[in-house]
Design a protein around this motif. Structure first.
Motif: not given
Length: 234
Positions: A31-36, A197-208, A221-229
């Protein structure tokens, strides 16, 4: 199988992807994740050989992506990419002409599952029906890598299970699947690795599984931590 080495893509003064390095392995679902605006679509288009990096490189089996890699990499974009005059039947014929690995038999099977008929005009399809058609024609290829950008876009709740089942049927030890979606909880059920990903940068890659076992967290949970603020939303 698919490797990104310090890949950057600039558009005028905007950096869409910034020095992204990662490896995609066969037999895994990513899954490649991040806001627009996080760079997901731009990276996938570069991996598909549709957009050239400003710097860095993406390799498929050790060679730069290009004409040859397109034979093995199936990319589904978020935008409709069929001509208005086409029927669903024409779409299948179009893909059969372009891709040696396209199976018309599989296409017909998927159309039946998606409740689409060959006489339908693409210009008359609803958002959900168009999404189903894109899935059917993409997954009818016997590719080695599938890059699916927002495959659940416009799909109602009742149809999502059928869509996901159709996608997962192509999974195998020699196949790499990558999906992007704002419906993170839907991907949680099937992915083995999450790329943030965030603002074009790779934030982290994690094994689910490791995330759940070692940290007691889900991908959501991790999505909320990274993008929730900072006011960023999915």
């Amino acid at each position: 199988m698919l490797e990104s080495r310090e890949v950057t893509k600039n558009y005028l003064r905007k950096t869409a992807v910034n020095h992204v390095s990662l490896q995609l392995e066969p037999g895994k679902i990513y899954a490649i994740l991040g806001p627009n605006g996080s760079g997901k679509t731009t990276w996938m288009k570069m991996a598909a050989g549709l957009v050239k990096p400003s710097s860095g490189e993406i390799l498929y089996n050790g060679k730069p992506v290009g004409v040859e890699s397109k034979k093995d990499i199936a990319y589904m974009s978020t935008e409709p990419y069929f001509y208005n005059w086409m029927t669903v039947k024409d779409v299948g014929a179009y893909y059969q002409d372009f891709f040696e690995d396209f199976s018309m038999e599989e296409y017909h099977r998927l159309l039946q599952r998606m409740e689409l008929t060959e006489d339908l005009k693409t210009k008359a399809l609803s958002t959900g029906m168009m999404a189903k058609l894109k899935i059917a024609v993409t997954m009818a290829r016997k590719a080695k890598v599938y890059l699916l950008d927002e495959p659940l876009n416009g799909i109602d709740l009742m149809a999502r299970d059928e869509i996901m089942r159709s996608i997962l049927e192509s999974a195998g030890s020699d196949v790499t699947l990558m999906l992007s979606s704002h419906l993170v909880d839907e991907l949680e059920k099937i992915v083995s690795t999450a790329i943030f990903m965030k603002h074009g940068n790779l934030v982290t890659v994690c094994d689910a599984e490791e995330l759940r076992m070692q940290q007691g967290k889900s991908i959501v949970d991790l999505y909320r931590e990274i993008y929730g603020h900072g006011g960023e939303q999915s």
